[in-house]
Design a protein around this motif. Structure first.
Motif, PDB file in Angstrom:
ATOM      1  N   SER A 196     -16.262 -46.421  26.639  1.00 16.92           N
ATOM      2  CA  SER A 196     -15.971 -45.513  25.539  1.00 16.92           C
ATOM      3  C   SER A 196     -17.100 -45.517  24.526  1.00 16.92           C
ATOM      4  N   PHE A 243      -2.853 -44.703  29.366  1.00 14.54           N
ATOM      5  CA  PHE A 243      -3.501 -44.823  28.056  1.00 14.54           C
ATOM      6  C   PHE A 243      -2.505 -44.573  26.925  1.00 14.54           C
ATOM      7  N   GLU A 244      -1.663 -43.551  27.101  1.00 10.65           N
ATOM      8  CA  GLU A 244      -0.663 -43.235  26.080  1.00 10.65           C
ATOM      9  C   GLU A 244       0.348 -44.379  25.940  1.00 10.65           C
ATOM     10  N   ALA A 268      -1.392 -47.388  24.279  1.00  8.39           N
ATOM     11  CA  ALA A 268      -1.655 -47.140  22.862  1.00  8.39           C
ATOM     12  C   ALA A 268      -0.378 -47.299  22.049  1.00  8.39           C
ATOM     13  N   ARG A 269       0.744 -46.811  22.586  1.00  2.13           N
ATOM     14  CA  ARG A 269       2.016 -46.960  21.868  1.00  2.13           C
ATOM     15  C   ARG A 269       2.389 -48.438  21.738  1.00  2.13           C
ATOM     16  N   VAL A 282      -3.711 -49.963  15.487  1.00  2.00           N
ATOM     17  CA  VAL A 282      -3.831 -48.687  16.190  1.00  2.00           C
ATOM     18  C   VAL A 282      -2.947 -47.671  15.465  1.00  2.00           C
ATOM     19  N   ASP A 339      -3.088 -43.983  16.062  1.00  2.00           N
ATOM     20  CA  ASP A 339      -2.710 -42.769  16.789  1.00  2.00           C
ATOM     21  C   ASP A 339      -3.522 -42.703  18.074  1.00  2.00           C
ATOM     22  N   GLN A 340      -3.072 -41.853  18.983  1.00  2.00           N
ATOM     23  CA  GLN A 340      -3.829 -41.549  20.194  1.00  2.00           C
ATOM     24  C   GLN A 340      -3.601 -40.084  20.526  1.00  2.00           C
ATOM     25  N   VAL A 384     -10.122 -37.795  25.529  1.00  2.00           N
ATOM     26  CA  VAL A 384      -9.047 -38.751  25.300  1.00  2.00           C
ATOM     27  C   VAL A 384      -9.540 -39.732  24.237  1.00  2.00           C
ATOM     28  N   LEU A 418      -8.605 -42.631  20.771  1.00  2.00           N
ATOM     29  CA  LEU A 418      -7.719 -43.583  20.108  1.00  2.00           C
ATOM     30  C   LEU A 418      -8.183 -43.695  18.662  1.00  2.00           C
ATOM     31  N   LEU A 468      -6.643 -51.491  26.843  1.00  2.00           N
ATOM     32  CA  LEU A 468      -7.565 -50.485  27.359  1.00  2.00           C
ATOM     33  C   LEU A 468      -7.983 -50.782  28.800  1.00  2.00           C
TER      34      LEU A 468
END
Length: 662
Positions: free
Chosen positions: A34, A67-68, A71-72, A85, A87-88, A99, A101, A171
């Protein structure tokens, strides 16, 4: 070619507005998976770090889904030693999806920068001061059922305030789910991979313990325990070689530290601490036993930038073939090979075999075939144009009016949009007057015309902000960030600060109003900050013997020492006259404060009645006193029948005792 260039949006990403909310301001760093940018959340007007994943992942549905989820899960980790964290999302564009984060922006540097700045090896107190918050962050994740999988110095951020935070939870797991990897490939940074990751790809809490142990080894010695020319050679060392005791490199390390590192990096996971909580407990016990105090973690003077991830020169997170055979073998014999697609090979074989047959056809037959192909192509193009035109006029080309949804409950507003042939995209904001769950506004507005099937953005009220729950021990910066995220205004008031026996000085104890209290947007919330452990009164040890006074002071948390001797006629010799600081003073128990003890040097006068003058003179001389004899006639063998000072009196050393003898 960088991931930005491959995505087709690299040149314009700085200055872009992702999902119409997050403005990209400047590049911070690039890593293996990333790129990280400094950005601004334009809705909440707060600086953020935006991690944009490599283009190879953006089009992979399995990665985006994982990934979603990750991230949650990471967003639920509310801990002062974890990078928050926020938001995503996926920013969609004709030029390619992005995509990303959105995370807390940590001003400072990475642990790698600190290690380099210190010449590789860190002092033991500093290494332990870094490792404790790292393990605390991992322990919070393990309690929540999460495993980091890529613990390394580049994922440990050092804030300018000396805070230590762990980044990038989940990740690697998200990337491992992508179609770009397979069951024969593992992801990770090879210097910190556990043996079970190398051999099976499996990871649990003990995997993070191993990697944390490697990081501690590197801080203490200046280099990882396993190095090699290739990633696979290092991976084989993890599988086949024990991590050597760090005292082999640094002989002056205490033995308990040596044993702790070796235990955390056992090749057999069952022999390691079962999770970061257990590792942290052992580390703290060793530190306490050795009498090592925590020290501030410095930010190198040269690191005047924000570090959110590894720079181009840092050890990357890599794809590494799983080592199925754990038996020792020369690294050069290991190969990472792509599996051939047999179906494709067969197709190519058929194509190659068909060429000679085609050459045997008559020329006229081949010409007629080409005319037939051209005719059918034209027919297909005409039908496609007719179908496309009909679809546009019957469906996509039609427009509908946006119905009235403002002031309606969310469910009713969605039904109204569905009945009008539209869909809803929901965003949520706090509001002082609109009840929770009711639509505040819509975009486009009521009465606007838009294509059927389009999406209307609904802003739904979260109601009044509520004071968030802030755990005792949270840093002031974290607490202020949490309050601002809740659209409340943090306030500091030194007059409200309190002493606390367990919350460290400078950390938050509680809030006023209490958590859960509804308030208007931008209302002030006072942070009650710890002044550290409450002060302790120095106990009254006057008149106690030296040993009794020293024991009393130690039990109260002080370290006593002898601060001299004085004369006090009311205190017997070798007993306490006073202390420094004075008895009854309030003293902060930071470490073990030293207290000076002043002892009496008084000498007690013995009873000399009936004793011969010569015996009395010898007895007083042994006590540091002198004798003065009063008699009418000086004769040998005189006996004392009176004295001054009287027997039992306390006198200064060197005093004269007057006696009457006959």
């Amino acid at each position: 070619m960088t991931s930005e260039t491959r995505s087709g949006r690299g040149a314009s990403l700085v200055g872009a507005l992702l999902e119409r909310r997050y403005r990209v301001d400047s590049l911070i760093a690039r890593g293996g998976m990333s790129t990280v940018y400094r950005g601004l959340d334009t809705r909440l007007d707060r600086p953020v770090a935006i991690k944009v994943m490599d283009a190879q992942y953006s089009g992979d549905r399995s990665f985006v889904n994982r990934f979603e989820l990750e991230a949650r899960a990471a967003a639920k980790l509310h801990h002062p030693d974890v990078v928050a964290v926020y938001d995503q999302g996926v920013d969609r564009s004709p030029d390619g999806d992005l995509v990303f984060l959105v995370m807390q922006l940590v001003e400072g540097c990475t642990l790698r920068d600190v290690i380099i700045d210190r010449g590789g090896r860190l002092p033991l107190p500093l290494a332990l001061s870094v490792m404790e918050p790292v393990l605390s962050a991992l322990a919070a994740a393990h309690r929540a059922g999460m495993v980091h999988r890529d613990v390394k110095p580049e994922n440990v951020l050092i804030g300018t305030d000396g805070s230590v935070k762990v980044a990038d939870f989940g990740l690697v797991r998200a990337a491992a789910s992508a179609g770009t990897t397979s069951g024969s490939i593992i992801l990770g940074t090879v210097a910190y991979l556990s043996p079970e990751q190398v051999t099976t790809g499996a990871a649990d809490a003990r995997t993070d313990v191993y990697a944390a142990g490697i990081v501690l080894y590197e801080m203490l010695t200046g280099q990882p325990p396993h190095v090699g020319d290739t990633a696979l050679s290092v991976a084989y060392q993890h599988v086949n070689d024990d991590v050597p005791p760090p005292r082999e490199q640094v002989p002056d390390l205490p033995a308990p530290i040596d044993e702790l590192v070796v235990r955390a990096t056992r090749r057999d996971p069952a022999q390691r601490p079962e999770n970061a909580d257990a590792f942290l407990a052992e580390l703290r016990q060793v530190r306490t036993d050795l009498g090592i105090s925590l020290v501030p973690v410095p930010v190198p003077a040269a690191a005047e930038r924000t570090q959110q991830m590894a720079s181009a020169g840092d050890p990357p997170t890599e794809q590494i073939p799983v080592v199925r055979d754990a038996a020792p073998r020369p690294p050069q014999r290991t190969r990472a090979m792509l599996r051939p697609n047999l179906d494709d090979d067969e197709d190519h074989t058929h194509e190659m075999a068909a060429v000679p047959a085609a050459r045997q056809r008559p020329l006229a037959e081949r010409s007629r075939g080409r005319r037939n192909v051209a005719l059918w192509t034209a027919v297909v193009l005409v039908l496609a144009a007719l179908v496309g035109g009909s679809a546009f006029w019957l469906g996509l080309g039609s427009t509908v009016q946006v119905p009235r949804v403002v002031g309606q409950p969310e469910a009713a507003a969605q039904r109204a949009l569905e009945e009008a042939g539209l869909s809803a995209t929901i965003t949520r904001e706090h509001h002082n007057t609109v009840a929770e769950g009711v639509v505040i506004s819509s975009s486009p507005k009521e009465g606007s015309r838009m294509r059927s099937g389009g999406s209307v953005t609904l802003v739904v009220s979260l109601g009044k902000p509520r004071v968030p729950a802030i755990a005792a021990g949270t840093t002031v910066a974290e607490a202020e960030s949490a309050l601002r995220n809740a659209k409340l205004k943090p306030k500091l008031d030194e007059s409200r600060d309190q002493y606390h026996s367990t919350v460290p000085e400078g950390r938050v104890i509680s809030t006023d109003p209490a958590p859960g209290t509804p308030l208007d947007i931008s209302s002030e919330v006072t942070l009650i900050v710890s002044k550290g452990a409450p002060p302790v009164h120095i106990p009254n040890v006057r008149g106690m013997s030296r040993d009794e006074a020293f024991m009393t002071l130690r039990n109260a948390g002080f370290e006593p020492y002898e601060a001299g001797r004085q004369f006090d006629s009311g205190i017997a010799g070798d007993h306490v006259i006073s202390t420094d600081p004075a008895i009854g003073s309030e003293v902060r128990l930071v470490g073990r404060p030293r207290v000076g003890v002043v002892l009496s040097n008084a000498v007690q006068v013995p009873d000399l009645t009936g004793v011969s003058v010569e015996q009395a003179r010898q007895q007083l001389a042994a006590l540091g006193l002198t004798l003065n004899v009063n008699a009418f006639f000086q004769r040998p063998n005189m006996v004392i029948f009176g004295q001054y000072p009287l027997a039992g009196s306390q006198v200064e050393p060197g005093s004269t005792i007057h006696v009457t003898a006959f």
